[in-house]
Design a protein around this motif. Structure first.
Motif, short mmCIF file in Angstrom:
data_model
loop_
_atom_site.label_atom_id
_atom_site.label_comp_id
_atom_site.label_asym_id
_atom_site.label_seq_id
_atom_site.Cartn_x
_atom_site.Cartn_y
_atom_site.Cartn_z
N ASN B 111 0.82 -1.20 0.00
CA ASN B 111 0.00 0.00 0.00
C ASN B 111 0.85 1.25 0.00
O ASN B 111 0.54 2.23 -0.69
CB ASN B 111 -0.91 0.01 1.22
CG ASN B 111 -2.17 -0.78 0.99
OD1 ASN B 111 -2.31 -1.44 -0.04
ND2 ASN B 111 -3.07 -0.74 1.93
N ILE B 113 3.87 1.56 -1.26
CA ILE B 113 4.45 1.71 -2.59
C ILE B 113 3.43 2.31 -3.54
O ILE B 113 3.74 3.18 -4.35
CB ILE B 113 4.94 0.34 -3.11
CG1 ILE B 113 6.21 -0.07 -2.37
CG2 ILE B 113 5.22 0.40 -4.60
CD1 ILE B 113 6.64 -1.47 -2.65
N THR B 114 2.18 1.88 -3.42
CA THR B 114 1.14 2.40 -4.30
C THR B 114 0.97 3.91 -4.13
O THR B 114 0.72 4.61 -5.10
CB THR B 114 -0.19 1.69 -4.02
OG1 THR B 114 -0.02 0.31 -4.26
CG2 THR B 114 -1.29 2.22 -4.92
N THR B 119 5.01 4.78 -8.56
CA THR B 119 4.99 3.32 -8.49
C THR B 119 3.66 2.84 -7.94
O THR B 119 3.06 3.49 -7.09
CB THR B 119 6.07 2.82 -7.53
OG1 THR B 119 5.96 3.50 -6.29
CG2 THR B 119 7.45 3.02 -8.09
N PHE B 120 3.17 1.68 -8.45
CA PHE B 120 2.11 1.03 -7.69
C PHE B 120 2.15 -0.48 -7.86
O PHE B 120 2.65 -1.00 -8.84
CB PHE B 120 0.73 1.64 -7.96
CG PHE B 120 -0.01 1.11 -9.13
CD1 PHE B 120 -0.93 0.08 -8.94
CD2 PHE B 120 0.14 1.65 -10.38
CE1 PHE B 120 -1.65 -0.40 -10.01
CE2 PHE B 120 -0.57 1.16 -11.44
CZ PHE B 120 -1.47 0.14 -11.26
N THR B 121 1.65 -1.16 -6.86
CA THR B 121 1.77 -2.61 -6.79
C THR B 121 0.69 -3.27 -7.63
O THR B 121 -0.49 -3.00 -7.46
CB THR B 121 1.62 -3.07 -5.34
OG1 THR B 121 2.43 -2.24 -4.52
CG2 THR B 121 2.03 -4.50 -5.19
N VAL B 122 1.12 -4.12 -8.58
CA VAL B 122 0.15 -4.84 -9.41
C VAL B 122 -0.19 -6.18 -8.77
O VAL B 122 -1.34 -6.56 -8.69
CB VAL B 122 0.70 -5.04 -10.83
CG1 VAL B 122 -0.26 -5.85 -11.66
CG2 VAL B 122 0.95 -3.70 -11.49
N ASP B 123 0.83 -6.90 -8.30
CA ASP B 123 0.55 -8.21 -7.74
C ASP B 123 1.67 -8.57 -6.77
O ASP B 123 2.76 -8.02 -6.84
CB ASP B 123 0.48 -9.26 -8.86
CG ASP B 123 -0.21 -10.53 -8.37
OD1 ASP B 123 -0.66 -10.55 -7.21
OD2 ASP B 123 -0.31 -11.48 -9.16
N TYR B 130 5.27 -7.18 -7.83
CA TYR B 130 5.34 -6.63 -9.18
C TYR B 130 4.87 -5.19 -9.12
O TYR B 130 3.75 -4.92 -8.73
CB TYR B 130 4.46 -7.45 -10.12
CG TYR B 130 4.96 -8.86 -10.27
CD1 TYR B 130 5.93 -9.16 -11.21
CD2 TYR B 130 4.48 -9.88 -9.46
CE1 TYR B 130 6.40 -10.44 -11.34
CE2 TYR B 130 4.95 -11.16 -9.58
CZ TYR B 130 5.92 -11.44 -10.52
OH TYR B 130 6.41 -12.71 -10.63
N HIS B 132 4.31 -1.51 -10.94
CA HIS B 132 4.21 -0.71 -12.16
C HIS B 132 4.83 0.65 -11.88
O HIS B 132 4.42 1.34 -10.95
CB HIS B 132 2.75 -0.55 -12.56
CG HIS B 132 2.57 0.24 -13.81
ND1 HIS B 132 2.54 1.61 -13.81
CD2 HIS B 132 2.45 -0.13 -15.10
CE1 HIS B 132 2.40 2.03 -15.05
NE2 HIS B 132 2.35 1.01 -15.85
#
Lengths: 115, 161
Positions: B111, B113-114, B119-123, B130, B132
C-alpha cells in the motif's frame, strides 16, 4: 472569519486541486495502468485533504472526528482497489501502452488466464 | 488474546465514530465490540503479541511522517507529469523482492508503494512484488528493490517483523 475555518478552506482547496489533477491524469495518460497511477495518488491525496479540511473546520465534534476516521480508511482501501483493478486488467489481457519499457509480470506469468 | 485485540480495536472505532460519551452509547458499543471480537478475533488478527509491544508503536509513529512526506512528493510528481505537455513517462512493470516476513507488513509495504512517487503494486507472490512504474529507472531485481522498497522496508521491519 475564524482561523480554523480559513485553514479548513485552504486545505479543502488544495484537496480539490489535486482531485482535479487526478481527473486530468485520467484523461491524458495512455493506458489503464498509468491512469491508475493518477487515480490512486492524486485522488487519495485530494480526498484526504478534503476530509482533513472538514476536520479543521468542525474541530472535535462528531462530524470532524468522522472525517478524520475516514482518512485511514481511504488510505487503506484506495491502493487495494487499484491493485485489484491492475491485476484484473493484466490477467484479462489489457495491453500496456507502446511506450512501455519492461514487463516482468507478463514474463513471469506467461500468457495463461489464471490467478 | 487475539480476540481482546479486536474487541479493543472495534470499541475504539465505535467511540471515534459516534463521539458521544453517554453511558447508553458506550454500553451499546461495548456489547457490539464484544460480540464482533469473540466471533471474528481468530480470523482477523494474525498474532496478538506484537500489538502490545510499545517499541513497534514508536516506529509506527516514526513511519507516519515519512509516509506522508513520500505521499506529498508522489502527488507533485504525478501532477508534474500530467501537466507537462509531452507527458514524460517510461512506464513498465518491474519485479522486486522484500525482506519482510509477516503478511501484515507486506500488505502495508504494498500500500505504501502504491501511494508513493511513480509506483504502484500490481501483484504480489510470496516475497516478490510486481511494481508498475510510471518512469522505470532500473530493471534488475536488486537495483529496483533497492530503489523502490528500501526506504519503507527499514521501518516496516521494525514495526511488523
Amino acid at each position: 472569519m475564524v482561523w480554523n475555518e480559513l485553514a479548513g478552506m485552504i486545505v479543502i482547496g488544495i484537496g480539490v486541486a489535486f482531485d482535479f489533477l487526478g481527473c486530468l491524469g485520467l484523461l491524458r495518460l495512455p493506458d489503464v495502468y498509468n491512469r491508475l497511477q493518477a487515480g490512486t495518488k492524486c485522488v487519495t491525496f485530494g480526498t484526504c485533504g478534503i476530509l482533513l479540511g472538514v476536520f479543521l473546520m468542525q474541530g472535535f465534534t462528531p462530524t470532524g472526528i468522522k472525517a478524520l476516521v475516514g482518512i485511514p480508511f481511504v488510505l487503506l482501501t484506495s491502493p487495494v482497489g487499484a491493485h485489484a483493478l491492475a491485476k484484473g486488467a493484466h490477467i484479462f489481457g489489457v495491453k500496456l501502452t507502446d511506450k512501455t519499457v519492461v514487463d516482468h509480470y507478463a514474463e513471469d506469468r506467461g500468457n495463461k488466464l489464471t490467478l | 488474546m487475539r480476540k481482546i485485540v479486536l474487541i479493543l480495536f472495534a470499541f475504539i472505532l465505535w467511540v471515534l465514530l459516534t463521539w458521544s460519551f453517554t453511558l447508553q452509547s458506550l454500553t451499546a458499543g461495548g456489547v457490539v465490540a464484544l460480540i464482533i471480537g469473540l466471533l471474528f478475533g481468530n480470523f482477523v488478527i494474525e498474532k496478538a503479541g506484537p500489538v502490545f509491544d510499545l517499541r513497534r508503536w514508536f516506529w509506527a509513529l516514526v513511519y507516519i511522517p515519512v509516509f506522508l512526506w513520500e505521499m506529498t512528493k508522489a502527488n507533485f510528481d504525478v501532477a508534474y507529469r500530467v501537466l507537462h505537455p509531452k507527458l514524460p513517462i517510461d512506464p513498465g512493470i518491474v519485479k522486486v523482492k522484500t525482506k519482510l516476513q509477516s503478511e501484515m507488513g507486506i500488505v502495508f509495504l504494498a500500500n505504501s508503494i502504491t501511494l508513493t512517487p511513480g509506483t504502484f503494486t500490481v501483484d504480489l507472490k510470496g516475497q516478490y512484488l510486481y511494481i508498475h512504474c510510471i518512469k522505470v529507472r532500473s530493471t534488475g531485481l536488486a537495483e529496483a528493490s533497492h530503489e523502490i522498497v528500501d526506504r519503507f522496508e527499514k521501518l516496516l521491519i521494525k514495526i511488523f517483523d
